[in-house]
Design an enzyme around this catalytic site. Sequence first.
Site, PDB file in Angstrom:
ATOM      1  N   LYS A  97      12.051-128.839  26.370  1.00  0.00           N
ATOM      2  CA  LYS A  97      11.713-130.129  26.994  1.00  0.00           C
ATOM      3  C   LYS A  97      10.956-131.035  26.024  1.00  0.00           C
ATOM      4  CE  LYS A  97       9.290-128.326  30.399  1.00  0.00           C
ATOM      5  NZ  LYS A  97       9.391-126.881  30.075  1.00  0.00           N
ATOM      6  N   ARG A 131       5.763-129.594  38.714  1.00  0.00           N
ATOM      7  CA  ARG A 131       6.041-128.164  38.572  1.00  0.00           C
ATOM      8  C   ARG A 131       5.999-127.432  39.899  1.00  0.00           C
ATOM      9  NH1 ARG A 131       4.388-127.442  32.771  1.00  0.00           N
ATOM     10  NH2 ARG A 131       4.512-125.282  32.193  1.00  0.00           N
ATOM     11  N   ARG A 157       6.991-119.095  18.570  1.00  0.00           N
ATOM     12  CA  ARG A 157       6.550-120.498  18.519  1.00  0.00           C
ATOM     13  C   ARG A 157       5.098-120.578  18.038  1.00  0.00           C
ATOM     14  NH1 ARG A 157       7.576-124.668  23.468  1.00  0.00           N
ATOM     15  NH2 ARG A 157       5.754-123.821  24.505  1.00  0.00           N
ATOM     16  N   ARG A 194      -0.465-119.950  20.683  1.00  0.00           N
ATOM     17  CA  ARG A 194      -1.224-120.290  21.883  1.00  0.00           C
ATOM     18  C   ARG A 194      -1.636-119.039  22.648  1.00  0.00           C
ATOM     19  NH1 ARG A 194       2.550-124.798  24.721  1.00  0.00           N
ATOM     20  NH2 ARG A 194       1.923-123.582  26.523  1.00  0.00           N
ATOM     21  N   ARG A 196       4.529-116.606  32.893  1.00  0.00           N
ATOM     22  CA  ARG A 196       4.872-118.035  33.007  1.00  0.00           C
ATOM     23  C   ARG A 196       6.323-118.211  33.468  1.00  0.00           C
ATOM     24  NH1 ARG A 196       3.699-120.129  27.322  1.00  0.00           N
ATOM     25  NH2 ARG A 196       4.361-122.189  28.014  1.00  0.00           N
TER      26      ARG A 196
END
Length: 215
Positions: free
Chosen positions: A13, A88, A127, A162, A173
């Site tokens: 996204k 969300r 990532r 992260r 998640r």
Amino acid sequence: MKIILLGAPGAGKGTVAKRLTALDGSVQISTGDILRGAVQAGTELGKEAKGFMDRGDLVPDSLIMGIMEGRLQEADCKNGFLLDGFPRTIPQAEALKALLTKLGIKLDMVVDIEVPRDVILDRLCTRRTCENSQCQAIYNVKSMPPKVEGICDKCGSKIIQRADETEAAISHRLDTYNEKTAPLVGFYRTEGIMKTVTGTSSDAVVEAIKSELGM
Ligand code: AMP
């Protein structure tokens, strides 16, 4: 353009939003980026949000709507916006609908970016993110490493993994996405503005959106 980007964490996204902003001056609004900035700055919002975020849980709807009510009325939204990571939950989508009606804003489209779970898991585990809250550039140790290891190409800050991108937090998640956010596809389908794009390439997703908008 005024678009909502749906899709699991890691669906692309943010990358798609950044490319689209270059086309017509629309702004990317990422609630995740705003929240991480607040955590880093140590604001009240950041303190309230941090625990939820580190666990991979959603931050309460009331906090998110407080952010978005202000953000959507800022001057830079006049040219359009790409909502990345918001709404969300169904209550957020309903509150957004009421807010947009109040502000006289009409959405062009809601795009659901569908990417297989194994691709997403691999992407998120590899990532890395620039720790500077003003930058938050995204890298990938396999497919898009920075020029100098551990250092952001854009601003020179440190690149980190992260806290919510450990394997356990990622898996949580994704489950949260399936439970709380995936139902938004049905919500927007009944509104008649839903478009699903399947694919792992952000370029292909951008092209599909452009063609849908006649650009
Ligand atoms: P993201 O960068 O979009 O994956 O967001 C990172 C984290 O911020 C999420 O796992 C949630 O804890 C929180 N967050 C971001 N956007 C929202 C939202 N619209 N509603 C609730 N929590 C959110």
